[in-house]
Design an enzyme around this catalytic site. Sequence first.
Site, PDB file in Angstrom:
ATOM      1  N   ARG A  49     -25.062  24.389 -41.819  1.00  9.44           N
ATOM      2  CA  ARG A  49     -25.249  25.356 -42.545  1.00  9.44           C
ATOM      3  C   ARG A  49     -25.045  26.752 -41.983  1.00  9.44           C
ATOM      4  NH1 ARG A  49     -31.854  24.169 -41.797  1.00  9.44           N
ATOM      5  NH2 ARG A  49     -31.738  24.274 -39.145  1.00  9.44           N
ATOM      6  N   LYS A 146     -29.787   5.938 -36.974  1.00  6.07           N
ATOM      7  CA  LYS A 146     -30.488   5.146 -36.616  1.00  6.07           C
ATOM      8  C   LYS A 146     -31.345   5.792 -35.702  1.00  6.07           C
ATOM      9  CE  LYS A 146     -31.652   4.944 -32.489  1.00  6.07           C
ATOM     10  NZ  LYS A 146     -31.102   5.730 -31.465  1.00  6.07           N
ATOM     11  N   HIS A 176     -25.014   2.263 -32.556  1.00  2.77           N
ATOM     12  CA  HIS A 176     -24.021   1.490 -31.614  1.00  2.77           C
ATOM     13  C   HIS A 176     -23.877   0.886 -30.424  1.00  2.77           C
ATOM     14  CE1 HIS A 176     -25.817   4.017 -28.776  1.00  2.77           C
ATOM     15  NE2 HIS A 176     -25.137   3.639 -27.720  1.00  2.77           N
ATOM     16  N   LYS A 180     -20.654  -2.552 -28.369  1.00  3.22           N
ATOM     17  CA  LYS A 180     -20.448  -2.075 -27.191  1.00  3.22           C
ATOM     18  C   LYS A 180     -20.076  -3.822 -27.027  1.00  3.22           C
ATOM     19  CE  LYS A 180     -23.665   0.875 -25.675  1.00  3.22           C
ATOM     20  NZ  LYS A 180     -23.794   1.528 -24.836  1.00  3.22           N
ATOM     21  N   GLU A 214     -32.541   4.761 -18.318  1.00  5.93           N
ATOM     22  CA  GLU A 214     -32.022   5.321 -18.424  1.00  5.93           C
ATOM     23  C   GLU A 214     -32.221   7.355 -17.630  1.00  5.93           C
ATOM     24  OE1 GLU A 214     -30.344   7.562 -22.079  1.00  5.93           O
ATOM     25  OE2 GLU A 214     -31.891   6.302 -23.046  1.00  5.93           O
ATOM     26  N   HIS A 238     -32.025  -0.516 -30.647  1.00  2.00           N
ATOM     27  CA  HIS A 238     -30.808  -1.205 -29.241  1.00  2.00           C
ATOM     28  C   HIS A 238     -31.575  -2.045 -28.794  1.00  2.00           C
ATOM     29  CE1 HIS A 238     -28.900   2.531 -29.945  1.00  2.00           C
ATOM     30  NE2 HIS A 238     -29.440   2.970 -29.032  1.00  2.00           N
ATOM     31  N   LYS A 343     -29.146   4.003 -14.890  1.00  2.00           N
ATOM     32  CA  LYS A 343     -29.029   3.975 -15.731  1.00  2.00           C
ATOM     33  C   LYS A 343     -28.240   2.134 -16.085  1.00  2.00           C
ATOM     34  CE  LYS A 343     -26.009   4.896 -19.845  1.00  2.00           C
ATOM     35  NZ  LYS A 343     -26.457   4.950 -20.997  1.00  2.00           N
TER      36      LYS A 343
HETATM   37  C1  BG6 Z   1     -29.424   6.447 -29.050  1.00  2.00           C
HETATM   38  C2  BG6 Z   1     -30.716   7.380 -28.008  1.00  2.00           C
HETATM   39  O1  BG6 Z   1     -29.310   6.360 -29.902  1.00  2.00           O
HETATM   40  O2  BG6 Z   1     -29.158   5.511 -27.457  1.00  2.00           O
HETATM   41  C3  BG6 Z   1     -30.543   7.896 -26.841  1.00  2.00           C
HETATM   42  O3  BG6 Z   1     -31.290   8.352 -29.596  1.00  2.00           O
HETATM   43  C4  BG6 Z   1     -30.269   7.407 -25.621  1.00  2.00           C
HETATM   44  O4  BG6 Z   1     -31.587   8.893 -26.526  1.00  2.00           O
HETATM   45  C5  BG6 Z   1     -28.727   6.275 -26.124  1.00  2.00           C
HETATM   46  O5  BG6 Z   1     -29.576   8.205 -24.828  1.00  2.00           O
HETATM   47  C6  BG6 Z   1     -29.057   5.537 -24.924  1.00  2.00           C
HETATM   48  O6  BG6 Z   1     -27.616   5.070 -25.177  1.00  2.00           O
HETATM   49  P1  BG6 Z   1     -25.893   3.883 -24.108  1.00  2.00           P
HETATM   50  O7  BG6 Z   1     -25.409   3.802 -25.150  1.00  2.00           O
HETATM   51  O8  BG6 Z   1     -25.885   5.655 -23.176  1.00  2.00           O
HETATM   52  O9  BG6 Z   1     -27.446   2.874 -23.230  1.00  2.00           O
END
Ligand code: BG6
Length: 488
Positions: A49, A146, A176, A180, A214, A238, A343
């Site tokens: 916008r 999501k 997403h 994977k 993470e 997830h 992570k």
């Molecule tokens: C996203 C979340 O869907 O997934 C984030 O909104 C998160 O907060 C991310 O950091 C983690 O994804 P990945 O693929 O790095 O595990």
Amino acid sequence: MNEKKNNVCNFIIFGIKGDLSKRKILPSLYYLEKKNNIHDNTCIIGISRSNWDKINYINMIKKSLNIFLKEKINKKIWIKFISRFKFCNLNVYYSNNFIKLKKILNFKNRISINYCAMPSNTIPAICKGLGKEKINKKSSFIVIEKPIGSSLKTYNYINNKILKYFNESQIYRIDHYLGKETIINLLAFRFSNILFLKNWSNQIIDSIQITVSEEIGIEGRIEYFNKTGQIKDMIQNHLLQILTIITMEVPIKLNINSIKEEKIKIINSLRRFNFNNINKNVVLGQYTNNNINGVNIPSYLEEIGLNKNSNTETFVSIRADIDNLRWAGVPFYLRSGKRLKKKLSEIVIYFKTLPINLFNKFNKKIPQNKLIIRLQPNEGIEIKILNKLIGLNYKYELKLTKLNFNFYKKNNNEYKTDAYEFLISELMKGDKSFFVSYNELEESWKWVDSIVNSCNIVKKKPILYKSGTWGPEESDILLKKDGRKWNK
Ligand code: BG6
């Protein structure tokens, strides 16, 4: 293999200046370009916008790619890539503005993918605008991210608004994690190996842990995260996806409908929470500051702005139970948090010990067999099995030994396809197999509502934990009470 080709598309990104677009969508499109995976006549249309001109947008795209690509921008690819772009300044809340979009679109022999890379409360306005200008015809699709809504009620509200303009077959709901490699491989692993297919129940499985942790914090997504929290950001989508894929029955076929049916049965069987069982089974946490290797890590409250108070959870661990014949009695421990030690995404399956073991008298304690599915990093599968110690001094003393399989060769800079890259390519092919269905999300919101509402009833507050740790001690106690420990 019967591989579908990518269609000619109008690939429209609502929120091109947003975090998701910069971090994931634009880099994925670039990589697809590099692999010649985008049809030559496909157009990418960026919408925001702001009052920007083309140069502003192009600079922003270049800057984002410089930050988020894992390699330097290649001049030849860049020229082809950027030549696909058109831009449109448009406020999605003014449906009259959508005429501007219509004017720059070419609809001949192409599909339109309307990717909403914006918070889900903007989706109804986007659909209304698209509907007003009839950009919602059969060959037009809507892609939503999501978490969709923040409860069952708001999810249904948004969904009903979308359905005014699009059919269910035109809606693509992205999670997403479903793109994977290692998640897709879970299906192959479970349903193609008789070894595991037949040994997958409370008969021999003792407990299952799923950790998605993470190191990063909220990465500047203050407004979004403070409203959403870790339960709705990660668990609702997830972790529940991982849980359902790891526990569902064998689907009749490998298509979206058969898989969906099995997943829904699992979510339906997940024991709901209430004010009686919530404290016993759910731990919430929020990170505080720490100095890690000489770097000062701010607390969550500092990150969202000094003086702000917030009870938003950045960590959650849950003991979940699936009340069906296959899984009755097996606890599922789910854990996810920001600013944790590492992570890591992994599933750890602990098997029962034998009721009578011939080797008991030679060993103080015989450890459990363990199967570890590493989703990221070091993608692979590890099995811990018992063997005797070797040497003259040992007769029947046992130790756990490791059988290890890595998806990718170690220390090899082999390129790993990003989940978004895969899913965007599927969108362009018009294949819905790796997207989430309406009913699945409806059921998962019911379960998540039971957590959130029960936490509200008992006024549950997050427990503070130091950044760089594995969350509050109470998360360890959750397992300790059951005589178990998190996999270290
Ligand atoms: C996203 C979340 O869907 O997934 C984030 O909104 C998160 O907060 C991310 O950091 C983690 O994804 P990945 O693929 O790095 O595990």
